[in-house]
Design an enzyme around this catalytic site. Structure first.
Site, PDB file in Angstrom:
ATOM      1  N   ASP A 150      25.424  84.498 -56.098  1.00 41.35           N
ATOM      2  CA  ASP A 150      24.946  84.704 -54.736  1.00 41.35           C
ATOM      3  C   ASP A 150      25.396  86.083 -54.274  1.00 41.35           C
ATOM      4  O   ASP A 150      26.412  86.596 -54.741  1.00 41.35           O
ATOM      5  CB  ASP A 150      25.516  83.630 -53.800  1.00 41.35           C
ATOM      6  N   LYS A 166      31.020  83.280 -49.618  1.00 39.51           N
ATOM      7  CA  LYS A 166      30.604  81.970 -50.108  1.00 39.51           C
ATOM      8  C   LYS A 166      31.076  81.761 -51.545  1.00 39.51           C
ATOM      9  O   LYS A 166      31.617  80.709 -51.906  1.00 39.51           O
ATOM     10  CB  LYS A 166      29.069  81.879 -50.042  1.00 39.51           C
ATOM     11  N   GLU A 196      11.418  71.677 -56.424  1.00 41.41           N
ATOM     12  CA  GLU A 196      12.466  70.676 -56.199  1.00 41.41           C
ATOM     13  C   GLU A 196      12.040  69.714 -55.092  1.00 41.41           C
ATOM     14  O   GLU A 196      11.305  70.100 -54.188  1.00 41.41           O
ATOM     15  CB  GLU A 196      13.800  71.359 -55.873  1.00 41.41           C
ATOM     16  N   LEU A 227      14.513  67.592 -53.635  1.00 46.64           N
ATOM     17  CA  LEU A 227      15.783  67.049 -53.154  1.00 46.64           C
ATOM     18  C   LEU A 227      15.763  66.895 -51.637  1.00 46.64           C
ATOM     19  O   LEU A 227      15.305  67.780 -50.936  1.00 46.64           O
ATOM     20  CB  LEU A 227      16.937  67.981 -53.538  1.00 46.64           C
ATOM     21  N   GLU A 230      18.120  66.687 -48.339  1.00 44.75           N
ATOM     22  CA  GLU A 230      19.492  66.959 -47.913  1.00 44.75           C
ATOM     23  C   GLU A 230      20.140  65.629 -47.526  1.00 44.75           C
ATOM     24  O   GLU A 230      19.488  64.749 -46.974  1.00 44.75           O
ATOM     25  CB  GLU A 230      19.497  67.913 -46.716  1.00 44.75           C
ATOM     26  N   PHE A 259       8.971  56.846 -45.105  1.00 39.40           N
ATOM     27  CA  PHE A 259       8.496  57.894 -44.201  1.00 39.40           C
ATOM     28  C   PHE A 259       7.552  57.391 -43.110  1.00 39.40           C
ATOM     29  O   PHE A 259       6.619  58.065 -42.711  1.00 39.40           O
ATOM     30  CB  PHE A 259       7.884  59.063 -44.998  1.00 39.40           C
ATOM     31  N   GLY A 317      12.148  67.696 -38.858  1.00 38.28           N
ATOM     32  CA  GLY A 317      12.760  69.022 -38.806  1.00 38.28           C
ATOM     33  C   GLY A 317      13.259  69.385 -40.189  1.00 38.28           C
ATOM     34  O   GLY A 317      12.743  68.905 -41.195  1.00 38.28           O
ATOM     35  N   CYS A 368      12.588  72.414 -44.678  1.00 41.54           N
ATOM     36  CA  CYS A 368      11.384  72.376 -45.521  1.00 41.54           C
ATOM     37  C   CYS A 368      10.094  72.025 -44.793  1.00 41.54           C
ATOM     38  O   CYS A 368       9.158  72.832 -44.783  1.00 41.54           O
ATOM     39  CB  CYS A 368      11.607  71.414 -46.684  1.00 41.54           C
ATOM     40  N   LYS A 385      18.798  65.555 -39.380  1.00 39.87           N
ATOM     41  CA  LYS A 385      18.779  64.148 -39.787  1.00 39.87           C
ATOM     42  C   LYS A 385      20.217  63.743 -40.093  1.00 39.87           C
ATOM     43  O   LYS A 385      21.129  64.582 -40.023  1.00 39.87           O
ATOM     44  CB  LYS A 385      17.874  63.914 -40.991  1.00 39.87           C
TER      45      LYS A 385
HETATM   46  C1  UDX Z   1      15.922  76.378 -50.729  1.00 39.25           C
HETATM   47  C2  UDX Z   1      14.743  77.031 -51.438  1.00 39.25           C
HETATM   48  O1  UDX Z   1      15.115  78.072 -52.207  1.00 39.25           O
HETATM   49  C3  UDX Z   1      13.660  77.278 -50.467  1.00 39.25           C
HETATM   50  O2  UDX Z   1      12.608  77.964 -51.026  1.00 39.25           O
HETATM   51  C4  UDX Z   1      13.241  75.922 -50.073  1.00 39.25           C
HETATM   52  O3  UDX Z   1      12.080  75.920 -49.352  1.00 39.25           O
HETATM   53  C5  UDX Z   1      14.359  75.295 -49.296  1.00 39.25           C
HETATM   54  O4  UDX Z   1      15.469  75.202 -50.097  1.00 39.25           O
HETATM   55  P1  UDX Z   1      18.052  76.791 -49.439  1.00 39.25           P
HETATM   56  O5  UDX Z   1      18.841  76.509 -50.660  1.00 39.25           O
HETATM   57  O6  UDX Z   1      18.028  75.768 -48.368  1.00 39.25           O
HETATM   58  O7  UDX Z   1      16.562  77.155 -49.868  1.00 39.25           O
HETATM   59  O8  UDX Z   1      18.341  78.212 -48.847  1.00 39.25           O
HETATM   60  P2  UDX Z   1      19.679  78.783 -48.278  1.00 39.25           P
HETATM   61  O9  UDX Z   1      20.631  77.699 -47.963  1.00 39.25           O
HETATM   62  O10 UDX Z   1      19.236  79.763 -47.264  1.00 39.25           O
HETATM   63  O11 UDX Z   1      20.275  79.542 -49.546  1.00 39.25           O
HETATM   64  C6  UDX Z   1      19.755  80.659 -50.139  1.00 39.25           C
HETATM   65  C7  UDX Z   1      20.911  81.394 -50.815  1.00 39.25           C
HETATM   66  O12 UDX Z   1      20.402  82.489 -51.532  1.00 39.25           O
HETATM   67  C8  UDX Z   1      21.947  81.941 -49.827  1.00 39.25           C
HETATM   68  O13 UDX Z   1      23.231  81.535 -50.203  1.00 39.25           O
HETATM   69  C9  UDX Z   1      21.790  83.457 -49.928  1.00 39.25           C
HETATM   70  O14 UDX Z   1      22.998  84.151 -49.725  1.00 39.25           O
HETATM   71  C10 UDX Z   1      21.277  83.588 -51.342  1.00 39.25           C
HETATM   72  N1  UDX Z   1      20.547  84.830 -51.600  1.00 39.25           N
HETATM   73  C11 UDX Z   1      19.555  85.219 -50.788  1.00 39.25           C
HETATM   74  C12 UDX Z   1      20.885  85.594 -52.713  1.00 39.25           C
HETATM   75  O15 UDX Z   1      21.799  85.270 -53.455  1.00 39.25           O
HETATM   76  N2  UDX Z   1      20.172  86.719 -52.955  1.00 39.25           N
HETATM   77  C13 UDX Z   1      19.189  87.167 -52.137  1.00 39.25           C
HETATM   78  O16 UDX Z   1      18.594  88.203 -52.384  1.00 39.25           O
HETATM   79  C14 UDX Z   1      18.875  86.377 -51.015  1.00 39.25           C
HETATM   80  C1  UDX Z   2      12.371  67.109 -47.527  1.00 38.64           C
HETATM   81  C2  UDX Z   2      11.687  66.346 -48.668  1.00 38.64           C
HETATM   82  O1  UDX Z   2      11.866  64.940 -48.458  1.00 38.64           O
HETATM   83  C3  UDX Z   2      12.236  66.784 -50.010  1.00 38.64           C
HETATM   84  O2  UDX Z   2      11.530  66.122 -51.050  1.00 38.64           O
HETATM   85  C4  UDX Z   2      12.066  68.301 -50.141  1.00 38.64           C
HETATM   86  O3  UDX Z   2      12.602  68.770 -51.336  1.00 38.64           O
HETATM   87  C5  UDX Z   2      12.754  68.997 -48.986  1.00 38.64           C
HETATM   88  O4  UDX Z   2      12.218  68.507 -47.744  1.00 38.64           O
HETATM   89  P1  UDX Z   2      14.677  66.984 -46.252  1.00 38.64           P
HETATM   90  O5  UDX Z   2      14.097  68.021 -45.357  1.00 38.64           O
HETATM   91  O6  UDX Z   2      16.049  67.150 -46.771  1.00 38.64           O
HETATM   92  O7  UDX Z   2      13.742  66.736 -47.513  1.00 38.64           O
HETATM   93  O8  UDX Z   2      14.707  65.602 -45.437  1.00 38.64           O
HETATM   94  P2  UDX Z   2      13.779  64.325 -45.275  1.00 38.64           P
HETATM   95  O9  UDX Z   2      14.606  63.141 -45.536  1.00 38.64           O
HETATM   96  O10 UDX Z   2      12.514  64.429 -46.001  1.00 38.64           O
HETATM   97  O11 UDX Z   2      13.498  64.383 -43.703  1.00 38.64           O
HETATM   98  C6  UDX Z   2      12.775  65.451 -43.110  1.00 38.64           C
HETATM   99  C7  UDX Z   2      12.624  65.210 -41.630  1.00 38.64           C
HETATM  100  O12 UDX Z   2      11.730  64.145 -41.367  1.00 38.64           O
HETATM  101  C8  UDX Z   2      13.920  64.857 -40.899  1.00 38.64           C
HETATM  102  O13 UDX Z   2      13.953  65.499 -39.659  1.00 38.64           O
HETATM  103  C9  UDX Z   2      13.828  63.359 -40.733  1.00 38.64           C
HETATM  104  O14 UDX Z   2      14.582  62.869 -39.645  1.00 38.64           O
HETATM  105  C10 UDX Z   2      12.333  63.196 -40.498  1.00 38.64           C
HETATM  106  N1  UDX Z   2      11.821  61.867 -40.861  1.00 38.64           N
HETATM  107  C11 UDX Z   2      11.878  61.445 -42.151  1.00 38.64           C
HETATM  108  C12 UDX Z   2      11.234  61.073 -39.873  1.00 38.64           C
HETATM  109  O15 UDX Z   2      11.165  61.454 -38.707  1.00 38.64           O
HETATM  110  N2  UDX Z   2      10.723  59.853 -40.263  1.00 38.64           N
HETATM  111  C13 UDX Z   2      10.772  59.400 -41.528  1.00 38.64           C
HETATM  112  O16 UDX Z   2      10.282  58.282 -41.790  1.00 38.64           O
HETATM  113  C14 UDX Z   2      11.367  60.215 -42.514  1.00 38.64           C
END
Ligand code: UDX
Ligand code: UDX
Length: 467
Positions: free
Chosen positions: A62, A67, A183, A185, A187, A284, A292, A295, A355
């Protein structure tokens, strides 16, 4: 059988090229070749730790030095169930490393995962600048054949641009493999999701890339997890289509909830019965203050933008986005119709994260609701088990409390905004005693309304007739 054996030997050779070229990595203890994960955010950290737990040697890189220093000492910057344990375990067994030296790590690896963020850029399009920078760095350090897997969520066509950037910046013109492995996943349960996924997707334009990916994931495939081998274009579509479909499901049930309230139906009963139809499915269909997180909001917008470029109208996705954007104001309207003006009204809010089981507040419906209420002049007092620090980075003036009961002292209304299970454990008799006006708005339909009413609370929820 002989052909199969020869193919596997070729693959093992390809995966082990860096061993043959450089000798074993000095820190190497496992049997597979080193992997570099670039971007140690939510996705990269979980991916890196889980790959190490599957037996691979992984360096998570990173640009954020702070971090990386924390992680090297086993301090995890995010809250994620089970993650701390596997990071510590794999740090100790020297399968997991953290580094800011991305170039060195690329040189020492045969497989590279890109997991830098792709945040919402201008006009809702994904900001691809980080991922393109990483592609350039990989190109400049590509002196031996490697396989690169993109995991960040990217719009259609991005993988080809990444290929071009790597090629353009690679003076030695070294051949490389490139695949897209979206992915899925969630959270809060990402370690569990990684270890027990519904499916794994690899988009690649040659068999070798998909085979190398399959070998890396072999322990999961051995459990019977289906592997979808697709083209790169299909994999790009699968990621956006999955997140958009789930967003549509949530917005749909939220609209049904609004309708239920008008006719005296109960959305919980409706969701259960329609969800039992296997073609619809139960997941869902939980109504609430809107989806929210990092993603759904950004991916649906980026999907719409991408479709626009191709002249495609994604009307269903657009409707889901519109419906979601109105959720906070609907809750505010309900409060206004109950209290009249919200100016000076003391409101306690339980939950700040987008969430439960996460400290992430990105695009949190709770924060959107809080901002709308503040704009109407309400006085907010908030509590979240773990997301307070992050919420204060977004709303620095927010009044927050380390004990939920203190947030409720003298409150006119209590709003439950994030469905943390621990809110079920609250002593509601004590809540009743602390609050001035005994009104609870459960925007997640988490609490037992009947028992709250028996204490004397007036309860408002989503999609149900309220007494
Ligand atoms: C991820 C995916 O990569 C994103 O595309 C997806 O839609 C959501 O999940 P996430 O892991 O949540 O993103 O992103 P974030 O928590 O912002 O982490 C990104 C990391 O990349 C940070 O730690 C940042 O410092 C690092 N980074 C960013 C680098 O190491 N190099 C860079 O040039 C930019
Ligand atoms: C989502 C996708 O589920 C995951 O596959 C992708 O990789 C990343 O985006 P995440 O954003 O971590 O994951 O959470 P998720 O459990 O999907 O919830 C997303 C939002 O929808 C939250 O705000 C949650 O509260 C809301 N939600 C989810 C509802 O309001 N109702 C539901 O039935 C399910």
């Amino acid at each position: 059988m002989n052909k199969w054996f020869t193919e596997k030997l070729v693959l093992i050779y390809l995966i082990c090229i860096p061993f043959l070229v450089y000798g074993a990595h000095p820190r190497q203890t496992s049997t597979s070749a080193p992997i570099t994960v670039i971007g140690t955010g939510y996705v990269g950290l979980v991916l890196g730790a889980c790959l190490a737990d599957l037996g691979h040697t992984v360096t998570c890189c990173d640009v954020d030095q702070n971090k990386i220093e924390m992680l090297s000492k086993g301090v995890i910057p995010i809250y994620e169930a089970g993650l701390h344990e596997i990071v510590l375990k794999n740090l100790e067994s020297k399968r997991l490393f953290f580094s800011t030296n991305i170039c060195e790590s690329i040189l020492n690896s045969s497989n590279i995962f890109i997991t830098v963020g792709t945040p919402e850029g201008k006009n809702g399009e994904a900001n691809l600048s980080y991922i393109f920078d990483v592609a350039e760095t990989i190109g400049k350090n590509l002196h031996h054949t490697k396989t690169i897997f993109v995991k960040s969520t990217v719009p259609m066509g991005t993988i080809e641009w990444i290929r071009e950037i790597i090629e353009k910046n690679n003076p030695t013109k070294t051949p490389f493999n490139l695949g897209y492995a979206p992915e899925f996943l969630r959270e809060g349960s990402s370690v569990e999701d990684f270890m027990h996924p519904d499916r794994i997707v690899i988009g690649a334009d040659n068999e070798e890339t998909a085979d190398i990916f399959a070998l890396l994931m072999q322990p999961l495939l051995d459990q019977g997890v289906p592997l979808c081998r697709t083209s790169i274009a299909s994999a790009e579509m699968i990621k956006y289509a999955s997140n958009s479909f789930l967003s549509i499901k949530i917005s749909f049930i939220n609209e049904i909830a609004d309708f239920c309230e008008k006719i005296g139906a109960n959305v919980e009963e409706v969701a259960l019965a329609i969800g039992l139809d296997k073609r619809i499915g139960k997941a869902f269909l939980k109504p609430g203050p809107g989806y929210g997180g990092s993603c759904f909001p950004k991916d649906t917008l980026a999907f719409l933008k991408a479709a626009e470029k191709y002249g495609i109208d994604l009307n269903t996705v657009n409707a889901a986005v519109q419906t979601n954007s109105l959720r906070a104001s609907k809750i505010v309207e309900k409060l206004q119709s109950r209290f009249g003006s919200l100016a000076g009204l003391k409101i306690a809010v339980l939950g700040l994260a987008f969430k439960e089981k996460t400290d992430d507040v990105r695009e949190s419906a709770a924060l959107k609701l809080i901002e709308s209420l503040q704009n109407k002049g309400a006085i907010l007092k908030c509590y979240d088990p773990i997301a307070t620090e992050n919420a204060l980075k977004v709303l620095p003036d927010l009044a927050t409390f380390s004990n939920p009961l203190d947030a409720m002292e003298g409150a006119d209304a209590l709003i439950l905004a994030t469905p943390w299970k621990e809110f079920l454990e609250l002593d509601f008799q004590e809540v009743y005693n602390r609050m001035k006006n005994k009104f609870i708005f459960d925007t997640r339909n988490l609490l037992d309304e009947k028992s709250l009413r028996s204490i004397g609370f007036e309860v408002e929820s989503i999609g149900k007739k309220n007494h």
